[in-house]
Design an enzyme around this catalytic site. Structure first.
Site, short mmCIF file in Angstrom:
data_model
loop_
_atom_site.label_atom_id
_atom_site.label_comp_id
_atom_site.label_asym_id
_atom_site.label_seq_id
_atom_site.Cartn_x
_atom_site.Cartn_y
_atom_site.Cartn_z
N SER A 17 -0.12 -3.72 -6.91
CA SER A 17 -0.47 -5.26 -6.53
C SER A 17 -1.59 -5.73 -6.28
O SER A 17 -1.88 -6.90 -6.16
CB SER A 17 0.49 -5.39 -5.21
OG SER A 17 1.85 -5.79 -5.52
N ALA A 72 19.69 8.42 -8.24
CA ALA A 72 20.01 8.44 -9.71
C ALA A 72 19.00 7.26 -10.45
O ALA A 72 18.90 7.41 -11.48
CB ALA A 72 21.27 7.77 -9.52
N TYR A 111 7.28 -11.31 0.88
CA TYR A 111 6.49 -10.72 -0.28
C TYR A 111 7.53 -10.79 -1.48
O TYR A 111 8.51 -10.21 -1.21
CB TYR A 111 5.88 -9.31 0.39
CG TYR A 111 4.77 -8.83 -0.75
CD1 TYR A 111 3.64 -9.02 -0.69
CD2 TYR A 111 5.37 -8.04 -2.00
CE1 TYR A 111 2.50 -8.68 -1.78
CE2 TYR A 111 4.38 -7.61 -2.96
CZ TYR A 111 3.06 -8.00 -2.70
OH TYR A 111 2.24 -7.38 -3.74
N SER A 112 7.05 -11.15 -2.42
CA SER A 112 7.84 -11.21 -3.76
C SER A 112 7.19 -11.07 -5.20
O SER A 112 6.41 -11.93 -5.22
CB SER A 112 8.51 -12.45 -3.70
OG SER A 112 9.26 -12.47 -5.00
N ASN A 113 7.42 -10.07 -5.69
CA ASN A 113 6.65 -9.85 -6.76
C ASN A 113 6.87 -10.92 -8.14
O ASN A 113 6.26 -11.20 -8.93
CB ASN A 113 6.94 -8.35 -7.44
CG ASN A 113 6.53 -7.09 -6.71
OD1 ASN A 113 5.18 -7.31 -6.55
ND2 ASN A 113 7.14 -6.43 -6.32
N GLY A 129 -1.59 -2.01 -2.96
CA GLY A 129 -0.61 -1.91 -3.99
C GLY A 129 -0.10 -0.61 -4.28
O GLY A 129 -0.88 0.31 -3.73
#
Length: 466
Positions: free
Chosen positions: A137, A203, A241-243, A378
């Site tokens: 990030s 998984a 927070y949002s990518n 990040g």
């Protein structure tokens, strides 16, 4: 190409450290808060600790110096190299990382740089202080800088709606502004919250290592994954927070300029500053030049996660750099070389993100015992990065860590807290233990890869995107 399981780490040479100068006192609470906010941005505590029987992380290696020349004049009086060496070395002992590299820059030159641990568990090669790494990030600060340059050119407005610039890209785009993308107040869900990116699920980790890591993503595809979920809140009514926000920022750059966000970062930042170790790959899975490998823990041992298609992170976290380049970049940014006064002021206009932490436009602020710092954290599978610059331009600090055995997150976070504070203070952190019970109170600020606020610390970044 499937992921492979690495070999057990080998013990390295005996530790050696340089001499240093006496430490300086400070306030424990303030120190812990400052480091905590950055730790959360880097995404340093999560659930990817190895299961019983997993291979041990390597024993500490010699702290090796950078090859980038003599330290800055007078730095011996300002930087306690022995304290910095010790803080860095702890990352491969109690910190549970396979490698770590860090750098302190003062007066426009390196005052101290070092590396510890193994660059490759299969060969036992030592990590290099000048090595490259994935920055996660921290890419967002580069992308936000380009957007603000376009604002200065009157090609984008911070109050422009997303719909007006990217028609049909997101539901309710008319109610979301460019500013809200950059400061994470849009309410858009991070696509990395989707179950397909849940690296807390063993998984999912195995599927990703076996083939998912090579999946090429289009930016709109990632946005569509996000918008299949209800928003966190109405635009402007909270902070999360949002990518996804920065995937859209990258799309905005391309729509405005006719060139990809990566090309614009290269053209506007990397080349002008001479950041020769920095790149913004779109699909290439490789890290050119010397670099430490990143690993994910499996019950069979460490699995090499170094190679991946970076489109899984895109404009939210695909970058590659070095500690020297990151220190130079944050110095140039805060020094007004990349943005005019008005745009830099907008970048540093912060939103309250809770617990006293604040976030601007791709940049966060923290007050430390050693001054006010701005920067970003990040992470991406196998790598955790921190980039910080003192507001007055006196000192910059950058570090890359390859987290692996974080079965004791409190101890790992305490080690990382100390490294960050040592970097901010030039090796002279407060006399009282600044870390406290890391992983508990205070680690709820910016979250890079880990998703919702509150998931912070060293293990999270080992296997998540942000």
């Amino acid at each position: 190409m499937a992921g492979t399981t690495g070999t057990t780490a080998r013990t390295g040479p005996t530790d050696t450290v340089a001499g240093g100068s006496p430490g300086r006192g400070g306030r424990r609470g303030l120190a812990a808060r400052a480091a905590a906010v950055v730790l959360a941005g880097a995404g340093l505590v999560g659930a990817l600790a190895p299961a019983a029987g997993a291979a041990d992380a390597p024993a500490p290696y010699r702290v090796t110096a950078s090859a980038d020349g003599e330290p800055a004049a007078g730095s011996a009086q300002r930087v306690d190299r022995a304290a910095l060496d010790a803080a860095l070395r702890a990352m491969t002992g109690p910190g549970g990382s396979t490698a770590a590299l860090a750098r302190v820059r003062e007066g426009g030159r390196t005052a101290w740089a070092g590396a510890v641990g193994s660059a490759d568990l299969a060969t036992g090669a030592a990590a290099s202080a000048d090595g490259r790494f994935r920055i996660g990030s921290v890419t967002k600060t580069f992308v936000s800088t380009v957007v603000l340059q376009l604002v200065a050119e009157h090609r984008i407005g911070l109050e422009d709606s997303v719909e007006s610039r990217l028609p049909g890209a997101v539901p309710n785009g008319a109610g979301i502004t460019v500013r809200q993308l950059l400061n994470h107040t849009s309410g858009l869900v991070s696509y990395t919250d989707d179950a397909a990116f849940n690296f807390d699920n063993p998984a999912v980790v195995r599927q990703w290592l076996a083939g998912g890591r090579w999946t090429p993503y289009r930016p709109q595809q990632l946005v569509d994954i996000a918008t299949a979920h209800p928003p966190y809140f109405a635009p402007g009514q909270g902070w999360h927070y949002s990518n996804t926000n920065y995937i859209l920022a990258g799309m905005l750059i391309e729509r405005t300029t006719g060139r990809s966000w990566a090309e614009e970062v290269e053209r506007r930042i990397i080349r002008p500053l001479g950041l020769t170790g920095t790149s913004m790959p779109v699909h290439s899975p490789f890290i050119a030049g010397p670099h430490a490998h990143g690993y994910l823990p499996l019950d069979t041992g460490p699995a090499d996660a170094t190679l991946l298609d970076p489109s899984m992170a895109g404009a939210s976290g695909a970058g590659i750099s070095t500690t020297a380049d990151l220190a130079r970049f944050i110095s140039a940014l805060l020094g007004g070389q990349l943005l005019g006064p008005a745009e830099l002021a907008e970048m540093q206009r912060t939103a309250d993100i809770g617990d006293g932490a604040t976030y601007g436009l791709g940049l966060q602020r923290m007050t430390t015992p050693c001054g006010e710092f701005w920067g970003h954290g990040g992470g991406i599978p196998g790598y955790t990065t921190v980039m910080l610059g003192e507001a007055g331009g006196r000192r910059q600090f950058a570090a890359s860590v390859n987290p692996y055995d974080v079965s004791d997150p409190d101890t790992a976070n305490a080690a990382f807290n100390r490294l960050i504070l040592a970097g901010e203070c030039g090796g002279r952190p407060p006399a009282a233990d600044p870390a406290g019970p890391a992983g508990s109170a205070g680690l709820t600020g910016l979250t890079g890869l880990t998703g919702p606020a509150g998931l912070a610390g060293l293990a999270g970044a080992a296997g998540k995107i942000g």
